[in-house]
Every structure is written in C-alpha cells, then in structure tokens.
Design an enzyme around this catalytic site. Structure first.
Site, PDB file in Angstrom:
ATOM      1  N   LYS A 192      -3.276  14.973  -9.549  1.00 41.29           N
ATOM      2  CA  LYS A 192      -2.732  14.559 -10.493  1.00 41.29           C
ATOM      3  C   LYS A 192      -2.013  15.868 -11.229  1.00 41.29           C
ATOM      4  O   LYS A 192      -0.896  15.650 -11.580  1.00 41.29           O
ATOM      5  CB  LYS A 192      -3.586  14.232 -11.911  1.00 41.29           C
ATOM      6  CG  LYS A 192      -4.008  12.601 -11.645  1.00 41.29           C
ATOM      7  CD  LYS A 192      -3.231  11.746 -11.657  1.00 41.29           C
ATOM      8  CE  LYS A 192      -3.831  10.261 -11.352  1.00 41.29           C
ATOM      9  NZ  LYS A 192      -2.816   8.926 -11.191  1.00 41.29           N
ATOM     10  N   ASP A 244       0.925  -0.936  -0.098  1.00 40.18           N
ATOM     11  CA  ASP A 244       0.147  -0.127   0.133  1.00 40.18           C
ATOM     12  C   ASP A 244       0.903   1.059  -0.011  1.00 40.18           C
ATOM     13  O   ASP A 244       1.694   1.429   0.953  1.00 40.18           O
ATOM     14  CB  ASP A 244      -0.719  -0.005   1.435  1.00 40.18           C
ATOM     15  CG  ASP A 244      -1.749   1.026   1.320  1.00 40.18           C
ATOM     16  OD1 ASP A 244      -1.559   2.113   0.770  1.00 40.18           O
ATOM     17  OD2 ASP A 244      -3.047   1.069   1.928  1.00 40.18           O
ATOM     18  N   ASN A 268       1.695   3.195 -10.877  1.00 36.75           N
ATOM     19  CA  ASN A 268       0.577   2.975 -11.489  1.00 36.75           C
ATOM     20  C   ASN A 268      -0.599   3.326 -10.275  1.00 36.75           C
ATOM     21  O   ASN A 268      -1.509   3.697 -10.814  1.00 36.75           O
ATOM     22  CB  ASN A 268       0.529   1.810 -12.084  1.00 36.75           C
ATOM     23  CG  ASN A 268      -0.970   1.428 -12.464  1.00 36.75           C
ATOM     24  OD1 ASN A 268      -1.685   1.789 -13.366  1.00 36.75           O
ATOM     25  ND2 ASN A 268      -1.620   0.379 -11.652  1.00 36.75           N
ATOM     26  N   ASP A 305     -10.044   2.009 -20.349  1.00 34.12           N
ATOM     27  CA  ASP A 305     -11.036   0.993 -19.774  1.00 34.12           C
ATOM     28  C   ASP A 305     -10.778   0.082 -18.774  1.00 34.12           C
ATOM     29  O   ASP A 305     -10.481  -1.059 -18.935  1.00 34.12           O
ATOM     30  CB  ASP A 305     -11.247  -0.029 -21.211  1.00 34.12           C
ATOM     31  CG  ASP A 305     -12.586  -0.502 -21.125  1.00 34.12           C
ATOM     32  OD1 ASP A 305     -13.340  -0.437 -20.282  1.00 34.12           O
ATOM     33  OD2 ASP A 305     -13.025  -1.288 -22.082  1.00 34.12           O
ATOM     34  N   TYR A 352      -9.174  14.271  -7.701  1.00 38.31           N
ATOM     35  CA  TYR A 352      -8.220  13.955  -8.323  1.00 38.31           C
ATOM     36  C   TYR A 352      -7.459  14.739  -9.272  1.00 38.31           C
ATOM     37  O   TYR A 352      -6.210  14.322  -9.382  1.00 38.31           O
ATOM     38  CB  TYR A 352      -9.545  12.969  -9.297  1.00 38.31           C
ATOM     39  CG  TYR A 352      -8.537  11.973 -10.062  1.00 38.31           C
ATOM     40  CD1 TYR A 352      -7.932  10.930  -9.627  1.00 38.31           C
ATOM     41  CD2 TYR A 352      -8.530  12.249 -11.632  1.00 38.31           C
ATOM     42  CE1 TYR A 352      -7.455   9.813 -10.657  1.00 38.31           C
ATOM     43  CE2 TYR A 352      -7.989  11.619 -12.689  1.00 38.31           C
ATOM     44  CZ  TYR A 352      -7.282  10.378 -12.083  1.00 38.31           C
ATOM     45  OH  TYR A 352      -6.756   9.378 -12.765  1.00 38.31           O
TER      46      TYR A 352
HETATM   47  N1  LIG Z   1      -8.885   4.557 -16.035  1.00 34.07           N
HETATM   48  C1  LIG Z   1      -8.763   5.705 -16.325  1.00 34.07           C
HETATM   49  O1  LIG Z   1      -9.635   6.392 -17.268  1.00 34.07           O
HETATM   50  C2  LIG Z   1      -7.426   6.511 -16.108  1.00 34.07           C
HETATM   51  C3  LIG Z   1      -6.983   7.701 -17.029  1.00 34.07           C
HETATM   52  C4  LIG Z   1      -6.032   8.216 -16.920  1.00 34.07           C
HETATM   53  C5  LIG Z   1      -5.035   7.788 -15.929  1.00 34.07           C
HETATM   54  N2  LIG Z   1      -5.524   6.759 -14.952  1.00 34.07           N
HETATM   55  C6  LIG Z   1      -4.440   6.180 -14.108  1.00 34.07           C
HETATM   56  O2  LIG Z   1      -4.047   5.079 -14.130  1.00 34.07           O
HETATM   57  C7  LIG Z   1      -3.631   4.427 -12.866  1.00 34.07           C
HETATM   58  C8  LIG Z   1      -4.383   3.114 -12.888  1.00 34.07           C
HETATM   59  O3  LIG Z   1      -5.757   3.077 -12.818  1.00 34.07           O
HETATM   60  P1  LIG Z   1      -6.740   2.095 -13.381  1.00 34.07           P
HETATM   61  O4  LIG Z   1      -7.639   2.793 -14.342  1.00 34.07           O
HETATM   62  O5  LIG Z   1      -6.162   0.829 -13.394  1.00 34.07           O
HETATM   63  O6  LIG Z   1      -7.630   2.233 -12.040  1.00 34.07           O
HETATM   64  P2  LIG Z   1      -8.338   0.847 -11.167  1.00 34.07           P
HETATM   65  O7  LIG Z   1      -8.843  -0.333 -12.118  1.00 34.07           O
HETATM   66  O8  LIG Z   1      -9.265   1.462 -10.168  1.00 34.07           O
HETATM   67  O9  LIG Z   1      -7.039   0.083 -10.481  1.00 34.07           O
HETATM   68  C9  LIG Z   1      -6.141   1.090  -9.472  1.00 34.07           C
HETATM   69  C10 LIG Z   1      -5.459   0.212  -8.860  1.00 34.07           C
HETATM   70  O10 LIG Z   1      -4.582   1.035  -7.812  1.00 34.07           O
HETATM   71  C11 LIG Z   1      -4.850   0.202  -6.801  1.00 34.07           C
HETATM   72  N3  LIG Z   1      -4.515   1.193  -5.604  1.00 34.07           N
HETATM   73  C12 LIG Z   1      -5.195   2.128  -5.025  1.00 34.07           C
HETATM   74  N4  LIG Z   1      -4.881   2.723  -3.986  1.00 34.07           N
HETATM   75  C13 LIG Z   1      -3.733   2.082  -3.641  1.00 34.07           C
HETATM   76  C14 LIG Z   1      -2.831   2.377  -2.683  1.00 34.07           C
HETATM   77  N5  LIG Z   1      -3.011   2.950  -1.393  1.00 34.07           N
HETATM   78  N6  LIG Z   1      -1.669   1.465  -2.722  1.00 34.07           N
HETATM   79  C15 LIG Z   1      -1.432   0.539  -3.620  1.00 34.07           C
HETATM   80  N7  LIG Z   1      -2.148   0.532  -4.568  1.00 34.07           N
HETATM   81  C16 LIG Z   1      -3.328   1.191  -4.580  1.00 34.07           C
HETATM   82  C17 LIG Z   1      -5.859  -0.541  -6.718  1.00 34.07           C
HETATM   83  O11 LIG Z   1      -5.671  -1.646  -5.841  1.00 34.07           O
HETATM   84  P3  LIG Z   1      -6.909  -2.180  -4.976  1.00 34.07           P
HETATM   85  O12 LIG Z   1      -7.400  -3.079  -5.888  1.00 34.07           O
HETATM   86  O13 LIG Z   1      -6.359  -2.891  -3.882  1.00 34.07           O
HETATM   87  O14 LIG Z   1      -7.901  -1.304  -4.661  1.00 34.07           O
HETATM   88  C18 LIG Z   1      -5.786  -0.974  -8.091  1.00 34.07           C
HETATM   89  O15 LIG Z   1      -5.015  -1.897  -8.207  1.00 34.07           O
HETATM   90  C19 LIG Z   1      -4.167   5.245 -11.791  1.00 34.07           C
HETATM   91  O16 LIG Z   1      -2.986   6.066 -11.563  1.00 34.07           O
HETATM   92  C20 LIG Z   1      -5.074   6.214 -12.461  1.00 34.07           C
HETATM   93  O17 LIG Z   1      -5.220   7.503 -12.028  1.00 34.07           O
HETATM   94  C21 LIG Z   1      -6.541   6.109 -15.062  1.00 34.07           C
END
Ligand SMILES: NC(=O)c1ccc[n+]([C@@H]2O[C@H](COP(=O)([O-])OP(=O)(O)OC[C@H]3O[C@@H](n4cnc5c(N)ncnc54)[C@H](OP(=O)(O)O)[C@@H]3O)[C@@H](O)[C@H]2O)c1
Length: 248
Positions: free
Chosen positions: A149, A56, A79, A179, A145
C-alpha cells in the site's frame, strides 16, 4: 476539476463483495450510466446497467481484454486488494509479501497503465485508487500489505502528475478499518462500506485528489512528521503483547 457521477461509465475492480460491491451500489444510486463490475467469480447483479466482467488484475491478458470490452470507461475504481496476515521476518517465506505486491501494487499499476488511454479518449475522467492508512503506518502482523500500500501510494502520486495533462483526476483513498470480509477478525471501530463510498464519490464530484475517510486516516496522515514517536509505540505494544501471548 469536478466530475459529476451521473451519466458516468465506471469500472470497479473487486466488485463482487466488500467495498467494491458498495461502489457498484453507490454508483447506481448516483445515476451512473453503466458500471463494468470486475470479478473473479460470481456476478450478483440484476440491474441492466451493471455489466459483469471477468477480471483478475494480476492477469495481463484479462486486463487487455477488459480494455477492449470497456472502451467507454471514464471512471476507473481500482478497489481490488488482498491482505494476508504474515509478518515480514517471521513468515515461513516471502510468498505473502510477493502476493501483496502482485495484487495491490503491480495489479493496480497494470490497470492504471491499461486504462489511462481509455480515460484520455473519454475526456480525462477520473481514476480512484483505494489505498489504506497502511500506506503510512506499517502493520507488523501484515507487513507485506503495508509495503504494497505504501508502494501503491507512491505510484498514485506519480500517476497523478503523469495524467494531469490528459485531464484525468487521480484520487487516493485512505481508510482505517472498513467493515468487510478483509477484517472480520479485527475488533475495532470500522467504517461502513457505503459511508466510505459516499465520501469517495463526493470527493470525485468535488475534484478532491485525496479522500481521508475516517478519524484514523486523518490522524495518521497528520502524525506523519512524528510517526516514530506517535504511531509506532502503540503498534510495538500490540506486537509485544501478541508475542507474549495470553497470561496464564
Ligand atoms: N477492509 C478494510 O479494513 C480496508 C481498509 C483500508 C483499505 N482497504 C482496501 O479496500 C479495498 C477493498 O477491500 P475489501 O475490504 O472490500 O476486501 P474484501 O472484502 O476482502 O474484498 C476484496 C475484493 O478484491 C478482489 N480481489 C482480490 N484479489 C484480486 C485480483 N487479483 N484481481 C481482482 N480482484 C481481486 C476480491 O475478489 P474475490 O472475491 O474473487 O476474492 C474481492 O472482490 C482493498 O484494496 C483493501 O486493501 C480495506
């Protein structure tokens, strides 16, 4: 500075699902030697090159433990991130804004600080911070958020300058929607996680300091000098329509 992925030892935070899981798959496909997969829960891999790691990023002790357990890392992928749908003024309290900063900004910074000496000891390597177009255009429905960022973007730029001397490539990744679970409720075009990962790993291999993964991120960055005229009127329309609610 270029950096082949084959033979690398990577650490991916938030590796159990979404983009993080796609990073693990992409790194495996490109011949990474070992991947430490940071998770807060289950570790869904059978490949022996994937080493699950309880991590974490808001927990200083767990981050220090990760440094001790992963001394061979030469590619760090920050990430992990969270998004809560809460406006800034209209929220009941500032907990969502604080939580976003804790994870997306301070957690990512904690990882950069902890692993900079590890990267240096392993020849410099690369550090990838997954950011967003929200670094540049503030989403009113999830204002915390956007602020986190934007802070992480600023931090990434400063860290790049600090770590250049030790030979670390610092890569900022900006994307519109991807996605994953984070945006299941969003109805808009979304990039596939595997495509995003492919672009990021290509960027790392080519020594790119910034990877803009989709049209949205490229257009948003290009519009920054005219952001108030070009970016915010559309956001205002969406916000106003949501406030008015569905027409009867
Ligand atoms: N999806 C989008 O549209 C989008 C667009 C631009 C950028 N991003 C960025 O891409 C990255 C990945 O996001 P995603 O889309 O894959 O989101 P996601 O599906 O919600 O996955 C988020 C991941 O981060 C982990 N996490 C959250 N809080 C944490 C903590 N305190 N310590 C360690 N791990 C933690 C979660 O773990 P748990 O499973 O334990 O919750 C999960 O593995 C993020 O930085 C997000 O801001 C996403």
């Amino acid at each position: 500075m270029t950096l082949s992925i084959e033979g690398r030892t990577a650490l991916v935070t938030g590796a159990n699902r979404g983009l993080g899981r796609a990073f693990v798959d992409g790194l495996l496909a490109r011949g990474a030697r070992r991947i430490y997969a940071g998770t807060r829960g289950d570790a869904p891999w059978s490949d022996p090159r994937v080493v699950p790691l309880t991590l974490d990023i808001t927990d200083a002790a767990q981050v220090q433990d990760a440094v001790a357990r992963c001394p061979d890392v030469d590619l760090l992928v920050n990430n992990a991130g969270i998004l809560r749908l809460d406006p800034l003024v209209g929220a009941a309290d500032d907990s969502a804004a604080r939580q976003a900063m804790e994870v997306n900004y301070f957690g990512t910074l904690r990882m950069c600080r902890a692993f900079a000496p590890v990267l240096a000891a392993n020849g410099g390597g690369a550090l990838v911070n997954v950011l967003s177009i929200a670094s540049w255009v503030a989403p009113p429905a999830s204002g915390g958020y956007g602020a986190s960022k934007a802070a992480a973007w600023s931090m990434t730029n400063a860290v790049r300058v600090e770590l250049r001397e030790q030979g670390t490539l610092v890569v900022a990744v900006h994307a519109g929607f991807i996605d994953t679970d984070m945006v299941t409720r969003v109805r808009a075009p979304k990039a596939s996680p595997s495509d995003v990962v492919a672009q990021v790993l290509d960027g790392v291999a080519q020594g790119a300091e910034e990877v803009l993964v989709d049209d949205e991120s490229r257009a948003t960055k290009a519009a920054l000098p005219r952001d108030l005229e070009e970016l915010y009127p559309r956001l205002q329309q969406v916000w106003d329509a949501r406030r008015r609610g569905p027409r009867s």
